[in-house]
Design an enzyme around this catalytic site. Structure first.
Site, PDB file in Angstrom:
ATOM      1  CG  HIS A   1      -0.348   0.043   2.535  1.00 32.42           C
ATOM      2  ND1 HIS A   1      -0.035  -1.115   3.209  1.00 32.42           N
ATOM      3  CD2 HIS A   1       0.036   1.055   3.354  1.00 32.42           C
ATOM      4  CE1 HIS A   1       0.494  -0.811   4.385  1.00 32.42           C
ATOM      5  NE2 HIS A   1       0.566   0.508   4.504  1.00 32.42           N
TER       6      HIS A   1
ATOM      7  CD  GLU B   1       3.433  -0.557   7.164  1.00 36.75           C
ATOM      8  OE1 GLU B   1       2.836   0.165   6.347  1.00 36.75           O
ATOM      9  OE2 GLU B   1       2.857  -1.099   8.136  1.00 36.75           O
TER      10      GLU B   1
HETATM   11 CO    CO Z   1       1.121   1.245   6.322  1.00 37.34          CO
END
Ligand code: CO
Length: 134
Positions: A7, A130
């Protein structure tokens, strides 16, 4: 080492307006807002065919998203998330390469219930990264 783009997270000052923008103007599938108190955010998930966008809005005191929005009141890209096959092996390789892992270096449970780690933006072209166990 990194796999799919899981994402892209975008901090937004008005979650309702941002969700409407993605749903109505861009024609995407968007979720209802979901509170994630452990992460200090309320999230709307935008489902794309090949990835996701996560719209992040501060929840509670001390949210890192609130600090981000103080610096960027219009909102902006907060982080990108890559999947990795083995998060511990990935962490150890990244540390060996000199990358800084944020926090205590131990994976936390992320927004999708899987272990995640964050990497220092100064080590990755100014972008908070991330990594998530796939
Ligand atoms: Co995230």
């Amino acid at each position: 080492m990194i796999g799919r783009l899981n994402h892209i997270a975008i901090a937004v000052p008005d979650l309702t307006a941002a969700a409407a923008l993605y749903r109505d103007t861009l024609g995407a599938r968007v979720s209802d807002p979901i509170d994630l108190p452990d992460h200090g955010v309320t999230t709307v998930f935008v489902e794309l065919d090949n990835s996701k966008i996560e719209l992040l809005h501060p929840l509670g005191d001390g949210s890192t998203i609130a600090k981000y929005l103080e610096r960027s009141p219009d909102g902006g890209m907060h982080h990108i998330c890559f999947e990795v096959g083995d998060i511990i092996a990935a962490r150890d390789k990244l540390k060996a390469e000199g990358a800084r892992v944020l926090g205590d270096g131990e994976p936390r449970t992320g927004a999708h219930g899987k272990p995640v780690l964050f990497l220092h933006p100064k080590d990755f072209c100014g972008t908070l990264i991330e990594i998530e166990q796939d």
